[in-house]
Design a protein around this motif. Sequence first.
Motif, PDB file in Angstrom:
ATOM      1  N   CYS A  38       0.830  -1.216   0.000  1.00  0.00           N
ATOM      2  CA  CYS A  38       0.000   0.000   0.000  1.00  0.00           C
ATOM      3  C   CYS A  38       0.858   1.257   0.000  1.00  0.00           C
ATOM      4  CB  CYS A  38      -0.933   0.003   1.211  1.00  0.00           C
ATOM      5  SG  CYS A  38      -2.224  -1.252   1.129  1.00  0.00           S
ATOM      6  N   LEU A  39       1.894   1.277   0.819  1.00  0.00           N
ATOM      7  CA  LEU A  39       2.755   2.451   0.919  1.00  0.00           C
ATOM      8  C   LEU A  39       3.516   2.712  -0.374  1.00  0.00           C
ATOM      9  CD1 LEU A  39       4.028   4.650   2.769  1.00  0.00           C
ATOM     10  CD2 LEU A  39       5.782   2.969   3.328  1.00  0.00           C
ATOM     11  N   SER A  40       4.051   1.653  -0.963  1.00  0.00           N
ATOM     12  CA  SER A  40       4.904   1.812  -2.150  1.00  0.00           C
ATOM     13  C   SER A  40       4.126   1.774  -3.462  1.00  0.00           C
ATOM     14  CB  SER A  40       5.966   0.703  -2.173  1.00  0.00           C
ATOM     15  OG  SER A  40       5.345  -0.562  -2.366  1.00  0.00           O
ATOM     16  N   GLY A  41       2.921   1.197  -3.430  1.00  0.00           N
ATOM     17  CA  GLY A  41       2.169   1.010  -4.667  1.00  0.00           C
ATOM     18  C   GLY A  41       2.619  -0.221  -5.438  1.00  0.00           C
ATOM     19  N   ASP A  42       3.502  -1.040  -4.847  1.00  0.00           N
ATOM     20  CA  ASP A  42       4.025  -2.243  -5.506  1.00  0.00           C
ATOM     21  C   ASP A  42       3.138  -3.430  -5.144  1.00  0.00           C
ATOM     22  OD1 ASP A  42       5.357  -4.495  -6.409  1.00  0.00           O
ATOM     23  OD2 ASP A  42       7.300  -3.936  -5.568  1.00  0.00           O
ATOM     24  N   PHE A  43       2.151  -3.668  -6.006  1.00  0.00           N
ATOM     25  CA  PHE A  43       1.224  -4.781  -5.802  1.00  0.00           C
ATOM     26  C   PHE A  43       1.559  -5.948  -6.724  1.00  0.00           C
ATOM     27  CE2 PHE A  43      -1.045  -1.201  -4.038  1.00  0.00           C
ATOM     28  CZ  PHE A  43      -1.587  -1.735  -2.881  1.00  0.00           C
ATOM     29  N   ASN A  44       2.845  -6.181  -6.955  1.00  0.00           N
ATOM     30  CA  ASN A  44       3.285  -7.319  -7.757  1.00  0.00           C
ATOM     31  C   ASN A  44       2.635  -8.583  -7.204  1.00  0.00           C
ATOM     32  OD1 ASN A  44       5.017  -9.664  -8.437  1.00  0.00           O
ATOM     33  ND2 ASN A  44       6.271  -8.133  -9.446  1.00  0.00           N
ATOM     34  N   ARG A  45       2.094  -9.393  -8.116  1.00  0.00           N
ATOM     35  CA  ARG A  45       1.346 -10.585  -7.701  1.00  0.00           C
ATOM     36  C   ARG A  45       2.182 -11.551  -6.862  1.00  0.00           C
ATOM     37  NH1 ARG A  45      -1.219 -12.327 -13.328  1.00  0.00           N
ATOM     38  NH2 ARG A  45      -1.103 -14.321 -12.272  1.00  0.00           N
ATOM     39  N   LEU A  46       3.477 -11.559  -7.046  1.00  0.00           N
ATOM     40  CA  LEU A  46       4.348 -12.446  -6.278  1.00  0.00           C
ATOM     41  C   LEU A  46       4.303 -12.114  -4.778  1.00  0.00           C
ATOM     42  CD1 LEU A  46       6.327 -14.772  -6.478  1.00  0.00           C
ATOM     43  CD2 LEU A  46       8.128 -13.120  -6.989  1.00  0.00           C
ATOM     44  N   HIS A  47       3.955 -10.871  -4.469  1.00  0.00           N
ATOM     45  CA  HIS A  47       3.886 -10.440  -3.073  1.00  0.00           C
ATOM     46  C   HIS A  47       2.475 -10.517  -2.488  1.00  0.00           C
ATOM     47  CE1 HIS A  47       7.870  -9.049  -3.917  1.00  0.00           C
ATOM     48  NE2 HIS A  47       7.459  -8.058  -4.681  1.00  0.00           N
ATOM     49  N   VAL A  48       1.453 -10.334  -3.310  1.00  0.00           N
ATOM     50  CA  VAL A  48       0.098 -10.154  -2.763  1.00  0.00           C
ATOM     51  C   VAL A  48      -0.938 -11.183  -3.221  1.00  0.00           C
ATOM     52  CG1 VAL A  48       0.460  -7.674  -2.421  1.00  0.00           C
ATOM     53  CG2 VAL A  48      -0.568  -8.477  -4.560  1.00  0.00           C
ATOM     54  N   ASP A  49      -0.598 -12.048  -4.152  1.00  0.00           N
ATOM     55  CA  ASP A  49      -1.561 -13.010  -4.698  1.00  0.00           C
ATOM     56  C   ASP A  49      -1.088 -14.427  -4.379  1.00  0.00           C
ATOM     57  OD1 ASP A  49      -2.999 -14.784  -6.365  1.00  0.00           O
ATOM     58  OD2 ASP A  49      -3.214 -13.275  -7.947  1.00  0.00           O
ATOM     59  N   ALA A  50      -1.696 -15.025  -3.343  1.00  0.00           N
ATOM     60  CA  ALA A  50      -1.263 -16.350  -2.879  1.00  0.00           C
ATOM     61  C   ALA A  50      -1.411 -17.421  -3.950  1.00  0.00           C
ATOM     62  CB  ALA A  50      -2.040 -16.739  -1.624  1.00  0.00           C
ATOM     63  N   GLU A  51      -2.512 -17.397  -4.715  1.00  0.00           N
ATOM     64  CA  GLU A  51      -2.731 -18.402  -5.758  1.00  0.00           C
ATOM     65  C   GLU A  51      -1.677 -18.292  -6.853  1.00  0.00           C
ATOM     66  OE1 GLU A  51      -4.893 -21.021  -5.876  1.00  0.00           O
ATOM     67  OE2 GLU A  51      -5.240 -20.417  -3.797  1.00  0.00           O
ATOM     68  N   ALA A  63       8.256 -11.648   0.459  1.00  0.00           N
ATOM     69  CA  ALA A  63       8.275 -10.241   0.859  1.00  0.00           C
ATOM     70  C   ALA A  63       9.012  -9.430  -0.200  1.00  0.00           C
ATOM     71  CB  ALA A  63       8.970 -10.095   2.212  1.00  0.00           C
ATOM     72  N   HIS A  64       8.624  -8.178  -0.345  1.00  0.00           N
ATOM     73  CA  HIS A  64       9.329  -7.265  -1.242  1.00  0.00           C
ATOM     74  C   HIS A  64      10.787  -7.161  -0.787  1.00  0.00           C
ATOM     75  CE1 HIS A  64       5.118  -5.899  -1.129  1.00  0.00           C
ATOM     76  NE2 HIS A  64       5.302  -5.341  -2.325  1.00  0.00           N
ATOM     77  N   GLY A  65      11.715  -7.205  -1.723  1.00  0.00           N
ATOM     78  CA  GLY A  65      13.119  -7.027  -1.380  1.00  0.00           C
ATOM     79  C   GLY A  65      13.371  -5.688  -0.708  1.00  0.00           C
ATOM     80  N   LEU A  66      12.690  -4.642  -1.208  1.00  0.00           N
ATOM     81  CA  LEU A  66      12.892  -3.312  -0.620  1.00  0.00           C
ATOM     82  C   LEU A  66      12.283  -3.208   0.775  1.00  0.00           C
ATOM     83  CD1 LEU A  66      12.463  -1.023  -3.745  1.00  0.00           C
ATOM     84  CD2 LEU A  66      14.578  -1.812  -2.652  1.00  0.00           C
ATOM     85  N   LEU A  67      11.262  -3.999   1.059  1.00  0.00           N
ATOM     86  CA  LEU A  67      10.730  -4.068   2.421  1.00  0.00           C
ATOM     87  C   LEU A  67      11.797  -4.635   3.351  1.00  0.00           C
ATOM     88  CD1 LEU A  67       8.657  -4.235   4.744  1.00  0.00           C
ATOM     89  CD2 LEU A  67       7.855  -6.383   3.731  1.00  0.00           C
ATOM     90  N   VAL A  68      12.419  -5.733   2.950  1.00  0.00           N
ATOM     91  CA  VAL A  68      13.422  -6.376   3.798  1.00  0.00           C
ATOM     92  C   VAL A  68      14.651  -5.468   3.942  1.00  0.00           C
ATOM     93  CG1 VAL A  68      14.779  -8.467   4.205  1.00  0.00           C
ATOM     94  CG2 VAL A  68      12.533  -8.635   3.115  1.00  0.00           C
TER      95      VAL A  68
END
Length: 158
Positions: A38-51, A63-68
């Motif tokens: 939400c903060l970064s706008g990075d909704f890449n499916r690898l991070h947010v879509d379990a299926e 997790a996002h690399g930039l988050l870590v």
Amino acid sequence: MSETQIAQDQPQPALRPGDSFRTAGRTITEADVVNFACLSGDFNRLHVDAEYAAGTNFGQRIAHGLLVLSVLSGLTTQSSGYRALEPWILALLDVSCRFPKPTFIGDTVHVQVTVAERTPSSRPGRSIVVFRREAVNQRGEVVVQADFKMMVRDEVPA
């Protein structure tokens, strides 16, 4: 060269290559990943879509690399090892990083900070120190490796 712990009670850290400290740990949660998206706008499916993520080589969301990298920075600056260095640190000059392994939701990371190199600066009384910061998970795997190049004082004024 053996590692020397950078301690809060040292009058002045030597900052020799090999000097190091370790931070506390922190677990990366689903809330962290969602909030970072939400903060970064990075909704890449690898991070947010379990299926979707289940069908990738990782088999699950990561997790996002930039988050870590951000958690690595926060754990470092909250540590007593870093606080012992604060009077000497003048400026962040450069950061380079790589992400050798994924971080999964539920992984707990700590940071190992090691002085990688120290060279004299062109400015008198200053040095350039490269701090290698490695986020290490509970399996002992380095998931983020970042070199923070910083300008430091050679002595802190009284």
